[in-house]
Design a protein around this motif. Structure first.
Motif, PDB file in Angstrom:
ATOM      1  N   SER A 101       0.829  -1.211   0.000  1.00 16.59           N
ATOM      2  CA  SER A 101       0.000   0.000   0.000  1.00 16.59           C
ATOM      3  C   SER A 101       0.857   1.253   0.000  1.00 16.59           C
ATOM      4  O   SER A 101       0.636   2.180  -0.797  1.00 16.59           O
ATOM      5  CB  SER A 101      -0.924   0.016   1.228  1.00 16.59           C
ATOM      6  N   TRP A 102       1.854   1.305   0.881  1.00 19.26           N
ATOM      7  CA  TRP A 102       2.684   2.503   0.974  1.00 19.26           C
ATOM      8  C   TRP A 102       3.510   2.694  -0.289  1.00 19.26           C
ATOM      9  O   TRP A 102       3.747   3.838  -0.720  1.00 19.26           O
ATOM     10  CB  TRP A 102       3.589   2.445   2.204  1.00 19.26           C
ATOM     11  N   HIS A 103       3.940   1.608  -0.902  1.00 19.59           N
ATOM     12  CA  HIS A 103       4.663   1.735  -2.161  1.00 19.59           C
ATOM     13  C   HIS A 103       3.773   2.373  -3.232  1.00 19.59           C
ATOM     14  O   HIS A 103       4.213   3.277  -3.961  1.00 19.59           O
ATOM     15  CB  HIS A 103       5.152   0.359  -2.636  1.00 19.59           C
ATOM     16  N   ILE A 104       2.522   1.919  -3.321  1.00 20.36           N
ATOM     17  CA  ILE A 104       1.590   2.492  -4.296  1.00 20.36           C
ATOM     18  C   ILE A 104       1.317   3.957  -3.973  1.00 20.36           C
ATOM     19  O   ILE A 104       1.323   4.820  -4.858  1.00 20.36           O
ATOM     20  CB  ILE A 104       0.281   1.677  -4.326  1.00 20.36           C
ATOM     21  N   ILE A 105       1.076   4.254  -2.695  1.00 18.30           N
ATOM     22  CA  ILE A 105       0.784   5.625  -2.274  1.00 18.30           C
ATOM     23  C   ILE A 105       1.938   6.561  -2.634  1.00 18.30           C
ATOM     24  O   ILE A 105       1.737   7.633  -3.225  1.00 18.30           O
ATOM     25  CB  ILE A 105       0.497   5.667  -0.760  1.00 18.30           C
ATOM     26  N   GLU A 106       3.153   6.165  -2.300  1.00 15.92           N
ATOM     27  CA  GLU A 106       4.309   7.018  -2.572  1.00 15.92           C
ATOM     28  C   GLU A 106       4.522   7.199  -4.072  1.00 15.92           C
ATOM     29  O   GLU A 106       4.863   8.296  -4.540  1.00 15.92           O
ATOM     30  CB  GLU A 106       5.545   6.427  -1.897  1.00 15.92           C
ATOM     31  N   SER A 107       4.285   6.138  -4.836  1.00 21.73           N
ATOM     32  CA  SER A 107       4.446   6.231  -6.288  1.00 21.73           C
ATOM     33  C   SER A 107       3.397   7.151  -6.902  1.00 21.73           C
ATOM     34  O   SER A 107       3.700   7.970  -7.780  1.00 21.73           O
ATOM     35  CB  SER A 107       4.349   4.831  -6.914  1.00 21.73           C
TER      36      SER A 107
END
Length: 280
Positions: A101-107
């Protein structure tokens, strides 16, 4: 690297959840609808995705009209369901995948999409009904989930192009994730329906079937429609088509159609089901 294995579209109306709770699968009203799903479940059992990204719209359980984000993404360890009426019983929480989730959010933030990030999040029938349809009786409790909530309730709502573009960015984010996980993208809602006003009960089979064809073969053809266009052609709740377009944007340009079904009416709604194999 992470791999997007495919995409699924499905209706999410609360009456489906009530029928599931009552095991009303064989009645004349419901049989054709529920008979559409075994091929999708068989594919999921074969492919065994690790994560399901579920694109849906909240109906007042987690967000309400006084604070309605355009895009919200869950980053929680689990997602709880609560009583929202409709005769649907509460079901156990769904496991999350905070790291992805955090990877998607940051991207997505790096690509200038403004997001509401939810480290606690309640999920309503827009999320739970599709999960129950795909994995009945939680046959695959190991599947982790990431809710992606899009405003289709409080106008102004994001355009088809905006949602498709965010889906493209989300696809890039998932493919850049450094772990070997298989991801399925589920776009929920629709198709044509209107629940209020003089056009309550409105359906548009011709437009629905056109949209289902274009989602597979040429989703870009749907991007020039405005939200008023969708309200006119598909009803006030038919704007949920943007959730399908976000799913489709996350996939490759070319997909393989594995299964398709269109059922009307289901609780004054045109119910569409697509199973798309990703070809990247």
């Amino acid at each position: 690297m992470a791999k997007i294995v495919g995409g699924i579209t499905t209706s999410h109306i609360p009456a489906i959840g009530k029928a599931i709770a009552e095991k009303d699968f064989e009645s004349h009203y419901w049989k054709a609808f529920f008979d559409s799903y075994p091929p999708v479940r068989e594919w999921l059992d074969e492919v065994k995705p690790d994560v399901a990204v579920v694109i849906y719209n909240d109906h007042g359980l987690n967000f309400f009209l006084n604070a309605m984000p355009t895009f919200a993404i869950g980053a929680a360890q689990e997602y709880r369901n609560e009583d929202e009426g409709w005769g649907i019983p509460e079901i156990p929480p769904f496991p999350g995948d905070p790291k992805l989730s955090w990877h998607i959010i940051e991207s997505l933030m790096a690509e200038e999409f403004d997001l509401t990030t939810c480290q606690e999040m309640k999920v309503d029938h827009g999320f739970t009904v599709p999960m129950q349809l795909m994995w009945p009786e939680r046959r695959s409790p190991e599947v982790r989930t990431i809710p992606v909530c899009v405003n289709t309730v409080q106008h102004p709502v994001p355009s088809p192009k905006r949602c498709y573009d965010m889906g493209k960015a989300m696809g890039r984010a998932i493919r850049s994730y450094g772990e070997d996980v298989k991801v399925v993208i589920i776009g929920t809602g629709g198709l044509s329906h209107q629940l209020e006003g003089e056009r309550a009960g409105f359906l548009n089979q011709e437009f629905d079937e056109y949209c289902m064809e274009k989602i597979v073969e040429d989703p870009v053809a749907l991007l020039d429609y405005s939200i008023p266009d969708l309200v006119r052609l598909a009803g006030s709740q038919g704007v949920e088509l943007v959730l399908w377009l976000m799913m489709r944007g996350a996939l490759s340009d070319k997909v393989n159609l594995l299964h398709k079904k269109y059922t009307i009416p289901i609780s004054n709604t045109a119910a569409g089901l697509l199973l798309l194999e990703n070809l990247d």
